[in-house]
Motif scaffolding. Structure first.
Motif, mmCIF file in Angstrom:
data_model
loop_
_atom_site.group_PDB
_atom_site.id
_atom_site.type_symbol
_atom_site.label_atom_id
_atom_site.label_comp_id
_atom_site.label_asym_id
_atom_site.label_seq_id
_atom_site.Cartn_x
_atom_site.Cartn_y
_atom_site.Cartn_z
ATOM 1 N N ASP A 8 -5.034 4.045 -5.260
ATOM 2 C CA ASP A 8 -5.504 4.256 -3.898
ATOM 3 C C ASP A 8 -4.293 4.393 -2.985
ATOM 4 O O ASP A 8 -3.275 3.724 -3.183
ATOM 5 C CB ASP A 8 -6.377 3.087 -3.445
ATOM 6 N N CYS A 9 -4.414 5.253 -1.953
ATOM 7 C CA CYS A 9 -3.254 5.509 -1.110
ATOM 8 C C CYS A 9 -3.666 6.067 0.246
ATOM 9 O O CYS A 9 -4.827 6.383 0.473
ATOM 10 C CB CYS A 9 -2.310 6.494 -1.801
ATOM 11 N N SER A 10 -2.674 6.191 1.122
ATOM 12 C CA SER A 10 -2.802 6.932 2.374
ATOM 13 C C SER A 10 -1.906 8.145 2.250
ATOM 14 O O SER A 10 -0.934 8.128 1.496
ATOM 15 C CB SER A 10 -2.365 6.071 3.560
ATOM 16 N N ASN A 67 -5.548 1.751 2.911
ATOM 17 C CA ASN A 67 -5.681 2.957 2.095
ATOM 18 C C ASN A 67 -6.920 3.730 2.533
ATOM 19 O O ASN A 67 -7.990 3.150 2.685
ATOM 20 C CB ASN A 67 -5.818 2.602 0.614
ATOM 21 N N LYS A 100 0.839 -1.193 0.000
ATOM 22 C CA LYS A 100 0.000 0.000 0.000
ATOM 23 C C LYS A 100 0.878 1.248 0.000
ATOM 24 O O LYS A 100 1.885 1.318 0.694
ATOM 25 C CB LYS A 100 -0.924 0.020 1.212
ATOM 26 N N THR A 123 -9.379 7.021 -2.204
ATOM 27 C CA THR A 123 -9.613 6.295 -3.445
ATOM 28 C C THR A 123 -9.220 7.172 -4.620
ATOM 29 O O THR A 123 -9.625 8.332 -4.701
ATOM 30 C CB THR A 123 -11.101 5.905 -3.557
#
Length: 171
Positions: A75-77, A51, A31, A54
Motif C-alpha cells: 500500500d502506498c501514496s 496510504n 508509509k 491499496t
C-alpha cells in the motif's frame, strides 16, 4: 489474451498534495510515497502519511523519467506526476509484471514532449500470457537459500592497544 490497458485497469492521476514535497521534511515514518523517478521502484521515501492506494497496483511515470512502470506490492501514496493503474478485477502478480514490461517496451512513443496521459495509455494493446508458475514459488526456486551464519564469540575482556604498538606508521 490480447486486450488494451483500458479494458483491464482504471487509470487515475496521483495525489496533488504531494506535488511539492518540502512539507514532508521531518515527517519520516513507515508509509511509502511513490514519485516520478526511474529507480528503486519509484520510492521517494517513507513518511508518516496515510496510504491512498491499496496494493497491488501499477505506477507509471507520466513526466520526468517517462514510461518507467513499476508494480507496487505494498500500500502506498503516489505523487501527481504519476499515473496509477488500478486493476478492475483481481490480477495475479505475474500478469501485472507482464503489463509493466510491455509499457516499458513502448516508452519510446512518449518522448519529445509527449507525456503519458490516461487517454494515450488506455488504448495501448497488450498481451497477457496465462501461465501456471506462481511468482512467489518461482522466486523461492531461483533465489539463494539463506545461509546460517556462525556466531562469533566476542571476548568479554577487551584490551585497548595503541596503534604504534601494532605497526609502523610512515608517511
Amino acid at each position: 489474451m490480447i486486450t488494451t490497458i483500458g479494458q483491464l485497469f482504471d487509470i487515475v492521476y496521483g495525489q496533488k498534495e504531494y506535488h511539492n514535497k518540502e512539507w514532508l521534511e521531518g515527517t519520516e515514518g513507515k508509509k511509502i510515497l511513490i514519485s516520478s523517478k526511474g529507480i528503486h521502484n519509484g520510492v521517494y521515501g517513507f513518511f508518516d502519511i496515510e496510504n491512498k492506494f491499496t496494493a497491488p497496483i501499477i505506477t507509471v511515470q507520466g513526466y520526468g523519467t517517462i514510461g518507467y512502470a513499476f508494480v507496487q506490492e505494498y500500500d502506498c501514496s503516489v505523487d501527481d506526476h504519476m499515473l496509477i493503474l488500478i486493476p478492475k478485477e483481481k490480477m495475479r502478480l505475474e500478469e501485472l509484471y507482464q503489463v509493466v514490461y510491455q509499457i516499458r517496451l513502448t516508452k519510446w512513443k512518449y518522448r519529445y514532449g509527449r507525456g503519458i496521459t490516461p487517454t494515450r495509455l488506455e488504448n495501448q494493446r497488450i498481451s497477457i500470457i496465462q501461465n501456471k508458475i506462481e511468482y512467489q514459488e518461482f522466486s523461492k526456486q531461483i533465489l539463494p537459500k539463506e545461509i546460517n551464519k556462525e556466531k562469533i564469540k566476542v571476548p568479554k575482556k577487551i584490551r585497548l592497544v595503541k596503534l604504534p604498538e601494532l605497526c609502523n606508521i610512515d608517511r
